[in-house]
Design a protein around this motif. Structure first.
Motif, PDB file in Angstrom:
ATOM      1  N   LEU A 244     -25.367  -8.868  14.713  1.00  0.00           N
ATOM      2  CA  LEU A 244     -23.984  -8.997  14.240  1.00  0.00           C
ATOM      3  C   LEU A 244     -22.984  -8.904  15.385  1.00  0.00           C
ATOM      4  CD1 LEU A 244     -22.589  -5.958  14.261  1.00  0.00           C
ATOM      5  CD2 LEU A 244     -24.293  -5.610  12.504  1.00  0.00           C
ATOM      6  N   ASP A 245     -21.862  -9.362  15.077  1.00  0.00           N
ATOM      7  CA  ASP A 245     -20.792  -9.350  16.059  1.00  0.00           C
ATOM      8  C   ASP A 245     -20.177  -7.952  16.096  1.00  0.00           C
ATOM      9  OD1 ASP A 245     -18.141 -11.659  16.755  1.00  0.00           O
ATOM     10  OD2 ASP A 245     -18.314  -9.565  17.352  1.00  0.00           O
ATOM     11  N   ASP A 246     -20.267  -7.323  17.243  1.00  0.00           N
ATOM     12  CA  ASP A 246     -19.759  -5.951  17.369  1.00  0.00           C
ATOM     13  C   ASP A 246     -18.288  -5.842  16.986  1.00  0.00           C
ATOM     14  OD1 ASP A 246     -22.204  -5.141  18.164  1.00  0.00           O
ATOM     15  OD2 ASP A 246     -21.744  -5.053  20.299  1.00  0.00           O
ATOM     16  N   ALA A 247     -17.547  -6.863  17.349  1.00  0.00           N
ATOM     17  CA  ALA A 247     -16.107  -6.819  17.062  1.00  0.00           C
ATOM     18  C   ALA A 247     -15.852  -6.839  15.553  1.00  0.00           C
ATOM     19  CB  ALA A 247     -15.413  -7.997  17.722  1.00  0.00           C
ATOM     20  N   LEU A 248     -16.670  -7.608  14.851  1.00  0.00           N
ATOM     21  CA  LEU A 248     -16.501  -7.666  13.388  1.00  0.00           C
ATOM     22  C   LEU A 248     -16.871  -6.329  12.747  1.00  0.00           C
ATOM     23  CD1 LEU A 248     -17.931 -11.191  12.450  1.00  0.00           C
ATOM     24  CD2 LEU A 248     -15.555 -10.449  12.375  1.00  0.00           C
ATOM     25  N   LEU A 249     -17.907  -5.717  13.281  1.00  0.00           N
ATOM     26  CA  LEU A 249     -18.320  -4.410  12.750  1.00  0.00           C
ATOM     27  C   LEU A 249     -17.211  -3.383  12.971  1.00  0.00           C
ATOM     28  CD1 LEU A 249     -20.341  -2.397  11.555  1.00  0.00           C
ATOM     29  CD2 LEU A 249     -21.336  -2.157  13.831  1.00  0.00           C
ATOM     30  N   ARG A 250     -16.675  -3.420  14.159  1.00  0.00           N
ATOM     31  CA  ARG A 250     -15.591  -2.482  14.478  1.00  0.00           C
ATOM     32  C   ARG A 250     -14.412  -2.697  13.521  1.00  0.00           C
ATOM     33  NH1 ARG A 250     -11.730  -3.985  18.504  1.00  0.00           N
ATOM     34  NH2 ARG A 250     -10.184  -2.360  18.669  1.00  0.00           N
ATOM     35  N   GLU A 251     -14.079  -3.959  13.298  1.00  0.00           N
ATOM     36  CA  GLU A 251     -12.965  -4.292  12.407  1.00  0.00           C
ATOM     37  C   GLU A 251     -13.252  -3.789  10.991  1.00  0.00           C
ATOM     38  OE1 GLU A 251      -9.280  -5.396  11.777  1.00  0.00           O
ATOM     39  OE2 GLU A 251     -10.232  -5.598  13.738  1.00  0.00           O
ATOM     40  N   ALA A 252     -14.487  -4.013  10.540  1.00  0.00           N
ATOM     41  CA  ALA A 252     -14.867  -3.578   9.187  1.00  0.00           C
ATOM     42  C   ALA A 252     -14.799  -2.065   9.073  1.00  0.00           C
ATOM     43  CB  ALA A 252     -16.276  -4.076   8.874  1.00  0.00           C
ATOM     44  N   LEU A 253     -15.284  -1.402  10.095  1.00  0.00           N
ATOM     45  CA  LEU A 253     -15.283   0.061  10.086  1.00  0.00           C
ATOM     46  C   LEU A 253     -13.846   0.593  10.050  1.00  0.00           C
ATOM     47  CD1 LEU A 253     -17.167   2.496  10.239  1.00  0.00           C
ATOM     48  CD2 LEU A 253     -17.110   2.316  12.726  1.00  0.00           C
ATOM     49  N   GLN A 254     -12.979  -0.067  10.805  1.00  0.00           N
ATOM     50  CA  GLN A 254     -11.565   0.345  10.792  1.00  0.00           C
ATOM     51  C   GLN A 254     -10.955   0.153   9.410  1.00  0.00           C
ATOM     52  OE1 GLN A 254     -10.508  -0.308  15.489  1.00  0.00           O
ATOM     53  NE2 GLN A 254      -9.754  -1.805  14.048  1.00  0.00           N
ATOM     54  N   ASN A 255     -11.266  -0.983   8.807  1.00  0.00           N
ATOM     55  CA  ASN A 255     -10.734  -1.240   7.454  1.00  0.00           C
ATOM     56  C   ASN A 255     -11.233  -0.181   6.484  1.00  0.00           C
ATOM     57  OD1 ASN A 255      -9.373  -3.487   8.276  1.00  0.00           O
ATOM     58  ND2 ASN A 255     -11.004  -4.921   7.702  1.00  0.00           N
ATOM     59  N   PHE A 256     -12.496   0.165   6.627  1.00  0.00           N
ATOM     60  CA  PHE A 256     -13.070   1.181   5.751  1.00  0.00           C
ATOM     61  C   PHE A 256     -12.346   2.512   5.942  1.00  0.00           C
ATOM     62  CE2 PHE A 256     -16.011   4.768   5.307  1.00  0.00           C
ATOM     63  CZ  PHE A 256     -16.389   4.629   3.974  1.00  0.00           C
ATOM     64  N   LEU A 257     -12.183   2.905   7.185  1.00  0.00           N
ATOM     65  CA  LEU A 257     -11.556   4.210   7.454  1.00  0.00           C
ATOM     66  C   LEU A 257     -10.090   4.231   7.040  1.00  0.00           C
ATOM     67  CD1 LEU A 257     -13.204   5.157  10.853  1.00  0.00           C
ATOM     68  CD2 LEU A 257     -13.577   6.242   8.650  1.00  0.00           C
ATOM     69  N   ARG A 258      -9.421   3.104   7.181  1.00  0.00           N
ATOM     70  CA  ARG A 258      -8.001   3.059   6.776  1.00  0.00           C
ATOM     71  C   ARG A 258      -7.854   3.255   5.272  1.00  0.00           C
ATOM     72  NH1 ARG A 258      -7.168  -1.046  11.016  1.00  0.00           N
ATOM     73  NH2 ARG A 258      -6.142   0.088  12.695  1.00  0.00           N
ATOM     74  N   LYS A 259      -8.876   2.888   4.532  1.00  0.00           N
ATOM     75  CA  LYS A 259      -8.802   3.030   3.068  1.00  0.00           C
ATOM     76  C   LYS A 259      -9.113   4.457   2.630  1.00  0.00           C
ATOM     77  CE  LYS A 259     -10.057  -1.735   2.072  1.00  0.00           C
ATOM     78  NZ  LYS A 259     -11.233  -2.595   1.882  1.00  0.00           N
ATOM     79  N   GLN A 260      -9.629   5.269   3.523  1.00  0.00           N
ATOM     80  CA  GLN A 260      -9.966   6.652   3.169  1.00  0.00           C
ATOM     81  C   GLN A 260      -8.724   7.537   3.295  1.00  0.00           C
ATOM     82  OE1 GLN A 260     -13.118   6.843   2.002  1.00  0.00           O
ATOM     83  NE2 GLN A 260     -13.126   4.674   2.596  1.00  0.00           N
ATOM     84  N   SER A 261      -8.780   8.685   2.674  1.00  0.00           N
ATOM     85  CA  SER A 261      -7.666   9.625   2.810  1.00  0.00           C
ATOM     86  C   SER A 261      -7.649  10.178   4.235  1.00  0.00           C
ATOM     87  CB  SER A 261      -7.848  10.789   1.826  1.00  0.00           C
ATOM     88  OG  SER A 261      -8.970  11.556   2.220  1.00  0.00           O
ATOM     89  N   ALA A 262      -6.502  10.709   4.633  1.00  0.00           N
ATOM     90  CA  ALA A 262      -6.381  11.282   5.981  1.00  0.00           C
ATOM     91  C   ALA A 262      -7.434  12.368   6.197  1.00  0.00           C
ATOM     92  CB  ALA A 262      -4.977  11.855   6.174  1.00  0.00           C
ATOM     93  N   GLU A 263      -7.699  13.135   5.143  1.00  0.00           N
ATOM     94  CA  GLU A 263      -8.662  14.231   5.243  1.00  0.00           C
ATOM     95  C   GLU A 263     -10.071  13.702   5.547  1.00  0.00           C
ATOM     96  OE1 GLU A 263      -9.729  16.273   1.522  1.00  0.00           O
ATOM     97  OE2 GLU A 263      -9.062  18.115   2.506  1.00  0.00           O
ATOM     98  N   VAL A 264     -10.452  12.647   4.835  1.00  0.00           N
ATOM     99  CA  VAL A 264     -11.780  12.066   5.028  1.00  0.00           C
ATOM    100  C   VAL A 264     -11.883  11.444   6.430  1.00  0.00           C
ATOM    101  CG1 VAL A 264     -13.323  10.208   4.244  1.00  0.00           C
ATOM    102  CG2 VAL A 264     -12.195  11.684   2.578  1.00  0.00           C
ATOM    103  N   ARG A 265     -10.815  10.745   6.796  1.00  0.00           N
ATOM    104  CA  ARG A 265     -10.798  10.076   8.109  1.00  0.00           C
ATOM    105  C   ARG A 265     -10.937  11.103   9.231  1.00  0.00           C
ATOM    106  NH1 ARG A 265      -6.971   6.680   6.767  1.00  0.00           N
ATOM    107  NH2 ARG A 265      -5.276   8.046   7.404  1.00  0.00           N
TER     108      ARG A 265
END
Lengths: 310, 186
Positions: free
Chosen positions: B116-137
């Motif tokens: 997989l494309d590392d950049a895409l994974l990083r982007e996906a991971l960021q999107n995932f973390l942005r959707k979490q609460s500040a506490e979870v992040r």
């Protein structure tokens, strides 16, 4: 997907995702309350019995003596000392109230009593790798009123400040660590300076955010203790710190102020102001961490806390 | 010295930049390296490597947050080192414990068609973390970026260890589902 790819992706996350954790880490470096283990900067203030104070003092070489002020209007004594932690020189600051601040346990009427009652059973059943310290009660609340209600001690009042409240929590400790199984004690990282059930310490902490970068905390402590000669104190350990003590009288209360500059910490976390006061069996502390640019703001907020005392 | 002044030194290729960086951030960076490596001499070497990397890359980069910029470099260097060490002997540090936890998230599929494309994974991971609460992040980063122990991570986030453990378990599970949905794993 290879696991290394995920690990590497975590390492390359955008800086914007780190704003909260970075703020928390800044706070950790000098936090007054929070982590049970000592972190860089200032450790959590804890209740210490006199016997522990005496043990500590035997190893402490006082520098500059104690900042003992005149008794008029003051509620306690601030002692600045120096200690050696395995070759690392550390500065210690202890605030020891003049009065006996022990609270009669029967005056604590909140639901915290239910948790305290369960403590002996929890200690008996504790396993080495439990995730919860069996002798601690940690609860978070939405509001300071909820936290104070949980404790249920009428004299535990809180100065109210008009800033964004980040968190409110209570901490309670009972049961001496020595009573725990040695393996449990080691796994939980508990030192021997703990508490028996009849010697419960309870702290209520409220964290505020005064601007996007800096938090401050206001804390109230009480201690129930059947043991004589057991005054409580706030104990802080600072590394490479320059300290200055001061006092300020507001509405008849003479607050003790400790200003520190911990030179080996990163910029933005070097300066801290702690203010201490004891009244009606409760020990109060205000703590703010800041950098040079925020000095005036920090002093203003500390001043506001002193003026907001009910 | 301010971060900006230190960055000026890097850009002028003034070696005082290294001294000032050490003076200001040595302890912070050592904490990160030690959490991953668990060995002081390895951590010191890693820190030296990181400072050299910062020296070499600083003319091109002018990071907004110097501490985080340096922290990321140290993390990369320390992980490289622990990967090297692990090939010879498994290490018992917070890094290995944290990585074992993360193993729940992925299936180690090494087939070329699944590269997989590392950049895409990083982007996906960021999107995932942005959707979490500040506490979870915060908790996720404390545990899997800084490799703090569960206890330290919980304390940083102002919660009990049991709560932190539960949140991390749920978050790893959610992340696994999210990554599968995004096509990063079968």
């Amino acid at each position: 997907m290879k696991k290394d790819q995920l690990i590497d992706a975590i390492g390359k996350l955008d800086d914007t995702l780190f704003s909260e954790i970075e703020a928390s880490m800044q706070s950790e470096r000098t936090a007054v309350a929070g982590a049970d283990t000592e972190s860089r900067g200032v450790s959590k203030p804890r209740f210490k019995k006199r016997r522990f104070v005496l043990v500590a003092l035997a190893a402490v070489m006082l520098i500059g003596g104690a900042a003992a002020f005149g008794a008029g209007g003051l509620s306690g004594l601030l002692k600045i000392g120096k200690t050696d932690d395995g070759g690392r020189e550390q500065t210690t600051a202890e605030y020891i109230p003049f009065g006996d601040v022990r609270v009669d346990p029967s005056l604590i009427t909140g639901r915290i009593n239910d948790a305290l009652a369960e403590m002996p059973e929890r200690v008996r059943n504790a396993q080495p790798f439990d995730n919860v310290m069996p002798n601690a009660i940690l609860r978070r609340f939405a509001t300071i009123d909820d936290a104070l209600g949980y404790v249920g001690y009428k004299n535990m009042v809180f100065p109210r400040l008009d800033y964004e409240c980040v968190s409110v929590q209570t901490e309670g400790y009972g049961i001496a660590a020595a009573e725990l199984d040695a393996a449990v004690r080691e796994a939980a990282g508990l030192d021997s300076e703990a508490y028996v059930l009849s010697d419960v310490s309870i702290g209520v902490t409220q964290k505020y955010r005064s601007n996007p970068d800096y938090c401050f905390q206001t804390i109230a402590y009480l201690c129930t203790d059947y043991v004589k000669e057991a005054p409580v104190r706030i104990h802080m350990v600072l590394e490479n710190a320059k300290t200055a003590t001061d006092q300020k009288t507001v509405n008849g209360r003479t607050f003790t102020i400790l200003r520190t500059n911990t030179t080996d910490l990163a910029e933005g976390h070097q300066l801290a102001t702690s203010v201490f006061w004891q009244e009606n069996d409760v020990l109060f502390c205000f703590h703010i961490v800041y950098n040079e640019e925020c000095r005036d703001e920090a002093e203003r907020v500390a001043d506001e806390w002193m003026h907001s005392f009910p | 010295m301010t971060d900006s002044e230190i960055m000026d030194l890097y850009q002028k290729r003034d070696e005082a930049a290294i001294r000032e960086t050490q003076k200001k951030y040595q302890r912070y960076l050592m904490k990160i390296a030690m959490s991953i490596l668990g060995d002081e001499s390895d951590a010191e070497e890693c820190l030296n490597d990181a400072l050299l990397a910062a020296w070499n890359s600083a003319p091109a980069d002018r990071p907004e947050h110097l501490s985080l910029y340096l922290g990321k470099i140290v993390r990369v260097k320390a992980i490289d080192r622990v990967r090297y060490n692990t090939r010879q002997k498994r290490q018992g540090t917070e890094y290995t414990v944290s990585v074992e936890e993360l193993e729940e998230v992925f299936v180690d599929d090494r087939s070329p068609e699944n590269a997989l494309d590392d950049a895409l994974l990083r982007e996906a991971l960021q999107n995932f973390l942005r959707k979490q609460s500040a506490e979870v992040r915060m908790l996720f980063l404390a545990r899997y970026f800084y490799y703090r122990s569960l206890r330290e991570a919980a304390s940083l986030c102002g919660m009990s260890e049991s709560k932190a453990k539960t949140i991390l378990f749920r978050t790893r599970k959610k992340l696994r589902t999210f990554l599968k949905k995004e096509g990063f794993m079968p």
